[in-house]
Write a protein that holds these residues in place. Structure first.
Motif, PDB file in Angstrom:
ATOM      1  N   LEU A 195     -13.014 -55.042  22.740  1.00 18.50           N
ATOM      2  CA  LEU A 195     -11.957 -54.225  23.346  1.00 18.50           C
ATOM      3  C   LEU A 195     -11.623 -53.023  22.461  1.00 18.50           C
ATOM      4  CD1 LEU A 195      -9.750 -53.905  25.567  1.00 18.50           C
ATOM      5  CD2 LEU A 195      -8.246 -55.246  24.090  1.00 18.50           C
ATOM      6  N   LYS A 196     -11.530 -53.265  21.160  1.00 23.26           N
ATOM      7  CA  LYS A 196     -11.179 -52.192  20.212  1.00 23.26           C
ATOM      8  C   LYS A 196     -12.202 -51.057  20.273  1.00 23.26           C
ATOM      9  CE  LYS A 196     -10.358 -51.357  15.292  1.00 23.26           C
ATOM     10  NZ  LYS A 196     -10.465 -51.930  13.945  1.00 23.26           N
ATOM     11  N   GLN A 197     -13.480 -51.425  20.340  1.00 26.57           N
ATOM     12  CA  GLN A 197     -14.540 -50.420  20.414  1.00 26.57           C
ATOM     13  C   GLN A 197     -14.431 -49.601  21.703  1.00 26.57           C
ATOM     14  OE1 GLN A 197     -16.644 -49.404  18.060  1.00 26.57           O
ATOM     15  NE2 GLN A 197     -17.373 -47.850  19.493  1.00 26.57           N
ATOM     16  N   LYS A 198     -14.176 -50.300  22.811  1.00 22.97           N
ATOM     17  CA  LYS A 198     -14.035 -49.617  24.108  1.00 22.97           C
ATOM     18  C   LYS A 198     -12.805 -48.710  24.109  1.00 22.97           C
ATOM     19  CE  LYS A 198     -16.269 -52.979  27.190  1.00 22.97           C
ATOM     20  NZ  LYS A 198     -16.954 -52.072  28.127  1.00 22.97           N
ATOM     21  N   GLN A 199     -11.719 -49.209  23.545  1.00 16.70           N
ATOM     22  CA  GLN A 199     -10.488 -48.411  23.472  1.00 16.70           C
ATOM     23  C   GLN A 199     -10.712 -47.158  22.629  1.00 16.70           C
ATOM     24  OE1 GLN A 199      -7.827 -51.394  21.882  1.00 16.70           O
ATOM     25  NE2 GLN A 199      -6.731 -51.574  23.815  1.00 16.70           N
ATOM     26  N   PHE A 200     -11.432 -47.325  21.524  1.00 18.09           N
ATOM     27  CA  PHE A 200     -11.685 -46.183  20.646  1.00 18.09           C
ATOM     28  C   PHE A 200     -12.474 -45.100  21.381  1.00 18.09           C
ATOM     29  CE2 PHE A 200     -14.435 -43.898  17.623  1.00 18.09           C
ATOM     30  CZ  PHE A 200     -13.439 -43.242  16.902  1.00 18.09           C
ATOM     31  N   GLU A 201     -13.484 -45.521  22.147  1.00 18.88           N
ATOM     32  CA  GLU A 201     -14.308 -44.544  22.877  1.00 18.88           C
ATOM     33  C   GLU A 201     -13.461 -43.747  23.867  1.00 18.88           C
ATOM     34  OE1 GLU A 201     -17.356 -47.037  24.485  1.00 18.88           O
ATOM     35  OE2 GLU A 201     -18.202 -47.451  22.494  1.00 18.88           O
ATOM     36  N   VAL A 202     -12.596 -44.448  24.613  1.00 22.10           N
ATOM     37  CA  VAL A 202     -11.744 -43.783  25.602  1.00 22.10           C
ATOM     38  C   VAL A 202     -10.720 -42.887  24.906  1.00 22.10           C
ATOM     39  CG1 VAL A 202      -9.928 -44.165  27.335  1.00 22.10           C
ATOM     40  CG2 VAL A 202     -12.009 -45.527  27.398  1.00 22.10           C
ATOM     41  N   MET A 203     -10.049 -43.434  23.897  1.00 18.89           N
ATOM     42  CA  MET A 203      -8.984 -42.703  23.225  1.00 18.89           C
ATOM     43  C   MET A 203      -9.539 -41.524  22.426  1.00 18.89           C
ATOM     44  SD  MET A 203      -5.910 -44.249  20.941  1.00 18.89           S
ATOM     45  CE  MET A 203      -4.516 -44.657  21.932  1.00 18.89           C
ATOM     46  N   HIS A 204     -10.704 -41.703  21.839  1.00 16.59           N
ATOM     47  CA  HIS A 204     -11.309 -40.635  21.042  1.00 16.59           C
ATOM     48  C   HIS A 204     -11.493 -39.385  21.891  1.00 16.59           C
ATOM     49  CE1 HIS A 204     -14.488 -38.334  19.005  1.00 16.59           C
ATOM     50  NE2 HIS A 204     -14.009 -38.848  17.892  1.00 16.59           N
ATOM     51  N   GLU A 205     -12.071 -39.564  23.066  1.00 18.62           N
ATOM     52  CA  GLU A 205     -12.322 -38.425  23.954  1.00 18.62           C
ATOM     53  C   GLU A 205     -11.012 -37.789  24.416  1.00 18.62           C
ATOM     54  OE1 GLU A 205     -14.572 -37.382  28.176  1.00 18.62           O
ATOM     55  OE2 GLU A 205     -14.806 -39.373  27.312  1.00 18.62           O
ATOM     56  N   CYS A 206     -10.077 -38.627  24.831  1.00 19.02           N
ATOM     57  CA  CYS A 206      -8.796 -38.155  25.363  1.00 19.02           C
ATOM     58  C   CYS A 206      -7.980 -37.401  24.300  1.00 19.02           C
ATOM     59  CB  CYS A 206      -8.013 -39.348  25.897  1.00 19.02           C
ATOM     60  SG  CYS A 206      -6.359 -38.951  26.446  1.00 19.02           S
ATOM     61  N   VAL A 207      -7.823 -37.998  23.128  1.00 21.95           N
ATOM     62  CA  VAL A 207      -7.007 -37.395  22.059  1.00 21.95           C
ATOM     63  C   VAL A 207      -7.681 -36.136  21.515  1.00 21.95           C
ATOM     64  CG1 VAL A 207      -5.983 -37.751  19.763  1.00 21.95           C
ATOM     65  CG2 VAL A 207      -5.918 -39.590  21.451  1.00 21.95           C
ATOM     66  N   ASN A 208      -9.006 -36.182  21.379  1.00 22.85           N
ATOM     67  CA  ASN A 208      -9.767 -35.034  20.901  1.00 22.85           C
ATOM     68  C   ASN A 208      -9.537 -33.816  21.802  1.00 22.85           C
ATOM     69  OD1 ASN A 208     -12.332 -33.748  19.600  1.00 22.85           O
ATOM     70  ND2 ASN A 208     -12.131 -35.771  18.660  1.00 22.85           N
ATOM     71  N   GLU A 209      -9.653 -34.048  23.104  1.00 20.05           N
ATOM     72  CA  GLU A 209      -9.451 -32.967  24.082  1.00 20.05           C
ATOM     73  C   GLU A 209      -8.004 -32.467  24.051  1.00 20.05           C
ATOM     74  OE1 GLU A 209     -11.536 -31.205  26.167  1.00 20.05           O
ATOM     75  OE2 GLU A 209     -13.000 -32.182  24.855  1.00 20.05           O
ATOM     76  N   ASN A 210      -7.079 -33.425  23.919  1.00 20.48           N
ATOM     77  CA  ASN A 210      -5.652 -33.079  23.871  1.00 20.48           C
ATOM     78  C   ASN A 210      -5.366 -32.163  22.675  1.00 20.48           C
ATOM     79  OD1 ASN A 210      -2.777 -33.743  22.687  1.00 20.48           O
ATOM     80  ND2 ASN A 210      -2.648 -34.256  24.846  1.00 20.48           N
ATOM     81  N   LEU A 211      -5.942 -32.496  21.534  1.00 18.60           N
ATOM     82  CA  LEU A 211      -5.717 -31.702  20.320  1.00 18.60           C
ATOM     83  C   LEU A 211      -6.312 -30.297  20.450  1.00 18.60           C
ATOM     84  CD1 LEU A 211      -6.450 -34.463  17.644  1.00 18.60           C
ATOM     85  CD2 LEU A 211      -4.226 -33.412  18.089  1.00 18.60           C
ATOM     86  N   LYS A 212      -7.523 -30.228  20.998  1.00 18.56           N
ATOM     87  CA  LYS A 212      -8.175 -28.921  21.148  1.00 18.56           C
ATOM     88  C   LYS A 212      -7.401 -28.022  22.114  1.00 18.56           C
ATOM     89  CE  LYS A 212     -12.797 -30.641  20.058  1.00 18.56           C
ATOM     90  NZ  LYS A 212     -14.045 -31.188  20.624  1.00 18.56           N
ATOM     91  N   ARG A 213      -6.936 -28.594  23.217  1.00 14.56           N
ATOM     92  CA  ARG A 213      -6.149 -27.808  24.176  1.00 14.56           C
ATOM     93  C   ARG A 213      -4.817 -27.383  23.574  1.00 14.56           C
ATOM     94  NH1 ARG A 213      -4.221 -29.811  28.522  1.00 14.56           N
ATOM     95  NH2 ARG A 213      -4.687 -32.002  28.174  1.00 14.56           N
ATOM     96  N   GLY A 214      -4.216 -28.287  22.777  1.00  8.25           N
ATOM     97  CA  GLY A 214      -2.959 -27.965  22.115  1.00  8.25           C
ATOM     98  C   GLY A 214      -3.097 -26.805  21.149  1.00  8.25           C
ATOM     99  N   ILE A 215      -4.240 -26.768  20.455  1.00  4.05           N
ATOM    100  CA  ILE A 215      -4.511 -25.651  19.529  1.00  4.05           C
ATOM    101  C   ILE A 215      -4.708 -24.358  20.327  1.00  4.05           C
ATOM    102  CG2 ILE A 215      -6.192 -24.713  17.877  1.00  4.05           C
ATOM    103  CD1 ILE A 215      -6.654 -27.673  16.956  1.00  4.05           C
ATOM    104  N   ASP A 216      -5.506 -24.450  21.401  1.00  5.74           N
ATOM    105  CA  ASP A 216      -5.762 -23.267  22.246  1.00  5.74           C
ATOM    106  C   ASP A 216      -4.478 -22.682  22.820  1.00  5.74           C
ATOM    107  OD1 ASP A 216      -8.462 -23.460  21.794  1.00  5.74           O
ATOM    108  OD2 ASP A 216      -8.913 -24.477  23.694  1.00  5.74           O
ATOM    109  N   GLN A 217      -3.540 -23.582  23.166  1.00  2.00           N
ATOM    110  CA  GLN A 217      -2.281 -23.134  23.781  1.00  2.00           C
ATOM    111  C   GLN A 217      -1.198 -22.821  22.742  1.00  2.00           C
ATOM    112  OE1 GLN A 217      -1.079 -25.835  26.979  1.00  2.00           O
ATOM    113  NE2 GLN A 217      -3.215 -26.104  27.594  1.00  2.00           N
TER     114      GLN A 217
END
Length: 201
Positions: free
Chosen positions: A110-132
């Motif tokens: 479960l931890k591995q699956k959660q990391f894969e989902v969260m990694h993509e989501c948080v990564n994108e969130n951070l990049k968009r936050g920087i852009d904005q």
């Protein structure tokens, strides 16, 4: 029937914990025989695995849907937090920590699956936050992504954060603010303060 067993088991596990809920409890709650459960799940471990993966898929799909809306990155994090809390019922039994203790193999998967989902989501969130211009340009996106995931796991440790003192909602609320204040620009902090005021009213 398999899905019905999963739904009821998920509810009981979240409210009472993986350890304390027995196959007899589930059968009794559903008004069926224990044999009926064993037709679909040969043992409790398989049932725990089934309910865990069902909940993971449900929450992952919900998070994906929220991320696809391309909202303001700060608002997105608050929406995800709200969505997760609705589905985890405030984690009265700290299911993730119990899973780690009593079903380590399921927890590791479960931890591995959660990391894969969260990694993509948080990564994108951070990049968009920087852009904005809501998050600082100097942050290390990969580092923040991983520390965010690790901290989310850490606050679910009931030895560190006993449920008698800290509700899961309070922990998530406080951690989210802590996380955002560390990475926000002045513009981001203004928006964050608006969300905090709105949530308190």
């Amino acid at each position: 029937m398999r899905q019905e067993i999963i739904y009821k088991s998920t509810e009981l596990f979240l409210n009472l914990g993986f350890k304390s809920v027995t196959m007899d409890d589930i059968a009794s709650e559903m008004g069926i025989s224990k044999k009926t459960i064993y037709v679909h799940f040969p043992n409790k471990t398989k049932l725990v695995e089934g309910t865990t993966m069902h909940l993971f898929e449900l929450i992952s799909h919900g998070i994906d849907c929220i991320c696809q809306l391309n909202k303001n990155p700060i608002e997105e994090l608050f929406d995800i937090k709200r969505f997760v809390m609705e589905h985890l019922k405030d984690e009265k039994s700290s299911p993730q920590f119990q899973l780690k203790k009593y079903y380590p193999k399921i927890y590791a998967t479960l931890k591995q699956k959660q990391f894969e989902v969260m990694h993509e989501c948080v990564n994108e969130n951070l990049k968009r936050g920087i852009d904005q211009k809501l998050y600082r340009t100097t942050i290390n996106v990969e580092f923040i992504t991983r520390i965010y995931f690790n901290s989310m796991l850490a606050i679910k440790d009931t030895d560190l954060f006993p449920l008698k003192i800290f509700s899961m909602n309070m922990l998530l609320e406080n951690y989210l603010e802590y996380h955002l204040r560390g990475i926000c620009t002045n513009k981001g902090v203004e928006i964050l303060n608006q969300f905090i005021t709105k949530n308190q009213s």
